[in-house]
Design a protein around this motif. Structure first.
Motif, PDB file in Angstrom:
ATOM      1  N   VAL A  71     -10.593  -5.651   2.037  1.00 28.37           N
ATOM      2  CA  VAL A  71     -10.206  -4.307   2.434  1.00 28.37           C
ATOM      3  C   VAL A  71     -11.211  -3.334   1.839  1.00 28.37           C
ATOM      4  O   VAL A  71     -11.778  -3.576   0.774  1.00 28.37           O
ATOM      5  CB  VAL A  71      -8.767  -3.976   1.951  1.00 28.37           C
ATOM      6  CG1 VAL A  71      -8.681  -4.001   0.438  1.00 28.37           C
ATOM      7  CG2 VAL A  71      -8.302  -2.639   2.484  1.00 28.37           C
ATOM      8  N   GLN A 268      -4.614  -6.771   7.813  1.00 28.70           N
ATOM      9  CA  GLN A 268      -4.426  -6.520   6.397  1.00 28.70           C
ATOM     10  C   GLN A 268      -2.950  -6.659   6.065  1.00 28.70           C
ATOM     11  O   GLN A 268      -2.360  -5.830   5.397  1.00 28.70           O
ATOM     12  CB  GLN A 268      -4.939  -5.132   6.022  1.00 28.70           C
ATOM     13  CG  GLN A 268      -6.419  -4.945   6.263  1.00 28.70           C
ATOM     14  CD  GLN A 268      -6.870  -3.539   5.964  1.00 28.70           C
ATOM     15  OE1 GLN A 268      -6.095  -2.702   5.538  1.00 28.70           O
ATOM     16  NE2 GLN A 268      -8.131  -3.265   6.188  1.00 28.70           N
ATOM     17  N   ARG A 272      -2.681  -7.243   1.717  1.00 30.02           N
ATOM     18  CA  ARG A 272      -2.424  -5.981   1.037  1.00 30.02           C
ATOM     19  C   ARG A 272      -1.435  -6.142  -0.120  1.00 30.02           C
ATOM     20  O   ARG A 272      -1.451  -5.346  -1.058  1.00 30.02           O
ATOM     21  CB  ARG A 272      -1.906  -4.942   2.028  1.00 30.02           C
ATOM     22  CG  ARG A 272      -2.964  -4.466   3.022  1.00 30.02           C
ATOM     23  CD  ARG A 272      -4.152  -3.833   2.308  1.00 30.02           C
ATOM     24  NE  ARG A 272      -3.762  -2.708   1.484  1.00 30.02           N
ATOM     25  CZ  ARG A 272      -3.655  -1.450   1.909  1.00 30.02           C
ATOM     26  NH1 ARG A 272      -3.923  -1.167   3.175  1.00 30.02           N
ATOM     27  NH2 ARG A 272      -3.308  -0.488   1.097  1.00 30.02           N
ATOM     28  N   THR A 275      -3.954  -6.888  -2.848  1.00 33.61           N
ATOM     29  CA  THR A 275      -4.802  -5.762  -3.236  1.00 33.61           C
ATOM     30  C   THR A 275      -3.984  -4.644  -3.878  1.00 33.61           C
ATOM     31  O   THR A 275      -4.463  -3.981  -4.800  1.00 33.61           O
ATOM     32  CB  THR A 275      -5.582  -5.226  -2.022  1.00 33.61           C
ATOM     33  OG1 THR A 275      -4.667  -4.845  -0.984  1.00 33.61           O
ATOM     34  CG2 THR A 275      -6.535  -6.281  -1.480  1.00 33.61           C
ATOM     35  N   ASP A 276      -2.761  -4.434  -3.412  1.00 36.96           N
ATOM     36  CA  ASP A 276      -1.914  -3.422  -4.040  1.00 36.96           C
ATOM     37  C   ASP A 276      -1.567  -3.803  -5.476  1.00 36.96           C
ATOM     38  O   ASP A 276      -1.379  -2.925  -6.331  1.00 36.96           O
ATOM     39  CB  ASP A 276      -0.609  -3.245  -3.255  1.00 36.96           C
ATOM     40  CG  ASP A 276      -0.813  -2.499  -1.945  1.00 36.96           C
ATOM     41  OD1 ASP A 276      -1.939  -2.043  -1.692  1.00 36.96           O
ATOM     42  OD2 ASP A 276       0.157  -2.378  -1.169  1.00 36.96           O
ATOM     43  N   TYR A 341       3.845  -7.056   5.759  1.00 38.89           N
ATOM     44  CA  TYR A 341       3.493  -5.924   4.902  1.00 38.89           C
ATOM     45  C   TYR A 341       3.674  -4.599   5.626  1.00 38.89           C
ATOM     46  O   TYR A 341       4.048  -3.597   5.006  1.00 38.89           O
ATOM     47  CB  TYR A 341       2.041  -6.061   4.437  1.00 38.89           C
ATOM     48  CG  TYR A 341       1.565  -4.913   3.566  1.00 38.89           C
ATOM     49  CD1 TYR A 341       1.775  -4.942   2.187  1.00 38.89           C
ATOM     50  CD2 TYR A 341       0.908  -3.812   4.113  1.00 38.89           C
ATOM     51  CE1 TYR A 341       1.352  -3.897   1.394  1.00 38.89           C
ATOM     52  CE2 TYR A 341       0.485  -2.767   3.323  1.00 38.89           C
ATOM     53  CZ  TYR A 341       0.702  -2.811   1.961  1.00 38.89           C
ATOM     54  OH  TYR A 341       0.286  -1.765   1.172  1.00 38.89           O
ATOM     55  N   ILE A 345       6.305  -2.900   2.209  1.00 36.38           N
ATOM     56  CA  ILE A 345       5.230  -3.069   1.232  1.00 36.38           C
ATOM     57  C   ILE A 345       5.765  -3.587  -0.105  1.00 36.38           C
ATOM     58  O   ILE A 345       5.002  -3.782  -1.047  1.00 36.38           O
ATOM     59  CB  ILE A 345       4.473  -1.749   1.012  1.00 36.38           C
ATOM     60  CG1 ILE A 345       5.398  -0.701   0.375  1.00 36.38           C
ATOM     61  CG2 ILE A 345       3.870  -1.248   2.306  1.00 36.38           C
ATOM     62  CD1 ILE A 345       4.673   0.583  -0.019  1.00 36.38           C
TER      63      ILE A 345
END
Length: 706
Positions: A71, A268, A272, A275-276, A341, A345
């Motif tokens: 990302v 994504q 994600r 990455t979050d 996601y 989230i």
């Protein structure tokens, strides 16, 4: 007639005066404008400084373990194209749609300004009208986008200054390389790569029209958000180019925006979740930085796609699933926090606190093994009551004396509770926290069956530590951080120095977990190579777990509903174990088959007999007697033999009655470790005597029967 002349003279003088005032005012205004433009010109950066785009915000590109981009956050910049590298069709398209008199005005278009002022008075007092390319460039670089007369004046002055300092070609080059086109892309090259998958120096007419049409409303006309809107807007641009004579009718007819292939936005979804979780850690790893940075992570794209597939394929309808896969050094190879996601989230792998069920028995049995039990030690599967609580087994029956290995493999509840009671519920809680459980662990007896809530990532970490032969494993996702030019800002270093349990204890625990997969509740997790693991199912089938490892990879799977409602048929040995099987069978397919070390020899001290007090001589304290813990005690009276540990009335007795254990388990003030000296892990325990009612009677050692 005499009175008319003076009236005409006064009127004439008034007109002349007004003309002079207007002329002088215009001259003064012109002088002020020239001065303002001159000052602005002197303060403008050089062309080389304007070519730099690091004032647009920090760009963070997150890369997977194989170097591919997961990302990109913040602005995205393509290659800077000089004026002679920019396709002429791109220049014509941008001029046609944004400023068709670009080559003829001095930076400000009086016709456009007049039209904007007129509309502002007629509508809602907001300044309207199309700014020139020079004005847009001035606003993008130096000003904000607020709508006010003051900002429009400053914008005009800066536009005039830009036109005086730079050529039309330079201004257009700056504009096309700096303007925002949506999707995080700044400049036509970034936009072309983002939407079409190639550099801007090979743009076709239809592609150039799509890009030119984005400037008016990047979010509304973004090809990745609404491809049809982008193509429709491009048709308008092509028609304007035809009307302005930039292209012929046949060229306009041949250009078909509908045929342009838009590169789909990289999915994504589950990525994600990772990455979050990982990006907030940058604040503690590197100094604050405005430069573009590259974050090189541990995520394996193939494993991540596989994890996403198996969670969605195996999770029951209406439920959520999560998966974490750790390599032997703690690097996260895959992380899925939910089924979608975009819809949610919430990361159930790192944030959700859920009851682990029987998977928590890992810590009960680790405590028992450290206490002195062995996989072949015989334990009693029979009814047990603590206070008003009487746990029962899933099969509603009791098997009597069974080996510890079988009790774990079949996840016998009464044995787990009895073991936890014997070693101490506080001891089990300490073991869980020692292995990385970060949530609060209750010491109520039901904790032995997994009543305390935990996180999936913590449980996976604990199982990975067993796979690592008792050495702590700390999950991490960032390998290194570099600048865009490759300068190293951070490098991860693993710490393998913290030992949680002795290697032989971890080996024995692996023996038990391997049995759970071969012959017990986790048979669905078999993948044709050695696997060790444990299932977990909570009351009313609200949560299902399977955690295990093979060939250096540890994977934890959880399934359940966010509202904590029951899911008919959900058991750890079914859907979660099947998801584990589907993931691991492919995730470790290219890794060598590794046999487990389940026969690690205990250290020499574990074979000694530590129960009796011993004498030792030292220069400073001759004849001092100490107990098994090394604490000094008074010597016996002259002529008497030393008292043994169980005979010494000054020490608490090792054995506690069942009533004492029940009272201490129920009474919070008495929930502490049993007052039993710690025993070396490999001590062979003596047999336990039983009364006629099956209750324990006085014995010399608290250890269980082997």
């Amino acid at each position: 007639m005499a009175t008319e002349a003076p009236k005409r003279s006064r009127f004439k003088r008034t007109l002349i005066t007004m003309f002079k005032v207007g002329l002088y005012g215009s001259l003064l205004g012109l002088i002020a404008l020239v001065v303002a433009v001159g000052i602005a010109m002197s303060q403008l950066p050089t062309y080389q400084e304007l070519v730099r785009r690091d004032n647009l915000g920090q760009m963070i590109r997150v890369r997977a373990a194989d170097g591919s981009t997961l990302v990109s956050l913040g602005p995205s910049f393509g290659r800077w194209l000089t004026s002679d590298q920019i396709p002429e069709i791109m220049k014509k398209a941008m001029v046609a749609v944004e400023d068709r008199r670009f080559y003829y005005h001095p930076g400000v278009d009086p016709v456009g300004i007049a039209r904007g002022i007129q509309v502002s008075f007629q509508k809602d007092d907001k300044v309207r009208g199309v700014s020139t390319i020079s004005q847009q460039l001035a606003r993008n670089i130096f000003l904000t986008s607020d709508r006010s007369y003051g900002r429009k004046v400053r914008e005009g002055i800066l536009a005039l200054a830009l036109e005086r300092k730079f050529s039309k070609e330079q201004i257009l080059e700056l504009y096309l390389n700096r303007v925002y086109f949506g999707g995080g892309a700044y400049g036509i090259d970034a936009a072309s790569r983002r939407f079409f998958g190639h550099s801007a120096d090979t743009l076709s007419l239809a592609e150039a029209a799509i890009i030119a049409g984005l400037v008016k409303a990047p979010s509304n006309y973004s090809p990745t958000a609404d491809a049809e809107a982008a193509r429709s807007r491009a048709s308008v641009v092509i028609e304007l180019m035809r009307k302005n004579g930039e292209i012929t009718g046949s060229e306009a007819f041949a250009a078909e925006p509908a045929d342009v292939r838009i590169v789909p936005t990289p999915k994504q979804n589950s990525v994600r979740y990772f990455t979050d979780w990982v990006l907030p850690q940058l604040d503690t790893l590197i100094e604050e930085n405005i430069e573009p940075i590259e974050v090189w992570t541990t995520l394996d794209p193939n494993m991540q796609r596989l994890a996403d597939q198996v969670i969605n394929a195996n999770t029951p309808a209406g439920a959520q699933g999560a998966l974490v896969a750790l390599d032997r050094d703690g690097s996260i190879r895959a992380m899925v926090g939910g089924r979608d996601y975009v819809r949610s989230i919430y990361n159930r792998a790192t944030q959700a606190n859920r009851q682990p069920g029987s998977s928590f028995k890992l810590f009960v049995y680790l405590s028992a093994l450290e206490f002195g039990y062995k996989p072949d030690s015989m334990v009693e599967d029979k009814p047990i009551t603590i206070g008003s609580w009487s746990p029962r087994n899933n099969n509603r029956g009791f098997a009597g004396a069974v080996p510890l290995r079988q009790a774990f493999a079949q996840s016998i509840n009464t044995v787990s509770v009895r073991l936890a009671q014997e070693v101490g519920f506080r001891t089990v809680a300490d073991m869980a926290q020692r292995f990385g459980v970060t949530t609060k662990v209750s010491t109520h007896p039901s904790m032995a069956l997994g009543s305390s809530e935990v996180r999936l990532i913590d449980m996976t970490r604990a199982f990975a530590a067993v796979a690592a032969k008792g050495v702590a494993v700390v999950p991490y996702g960032i390998r290194r951080v570099t600048t865009a030019e490759g300068e190293l800002l951070y490098q991860h270093e693993s710490d393998e120095s913290r030992v949680l349990v002795a290697p032989h204890v971890a080996a024995q625990m692996t023996d038990l977990m391997q049995a759970a997969v071969l012959t017990g509740t986790g048979r669905a997790a078999q993948i044709g190579r050695p696997v060790a693991g444990k299932t977990g199912t909570t009351s009313s089938n609200k949560d299902g777990w399977f955690l295990g490892f093979s060939s250096g990879l540890t994977t934890g799977v959880w399934m359940g509903r966010d509202d904590n409602k029951a899911i008919p048929g959900l058991q750890g040995g079914r859907a979660p174990a099947q998801a584990f099987h589907d993931f691991m069978s492919r995730a470790v397919a290219s890794r060598p088959v590794e046999q487990f070390e389940t026969q690690v020899a205990p250290p020499d001290w574990a074979e000694t007999e530590p129960d009796e007090e011993v004498w030792y001589d030292s220069p400073s304290n001759q004849g001092q007697m100490v107990d098994a813990d090394g604490n000094p005690i008074a010597p016996p009276p002259a002529g008497e033999a030393p008292l043994t540990q169980t005979e010494d009335p000054r020490r608490p007795q090792q054995e506690e009655t069942l009533e004492d254990l029940v009272e201490r388990a129920i009474d919070p003030e008495r929930r502490e470790r049993p007052q039993v000296p710690p025993r070396p892990a490999e001590r062979a325990p003596p047999p336990r005597d039983r009364g006629s009612a099956g209750d324990p009677v006085e014995r010399r050692s608290p250890t269980p029967q082997p």
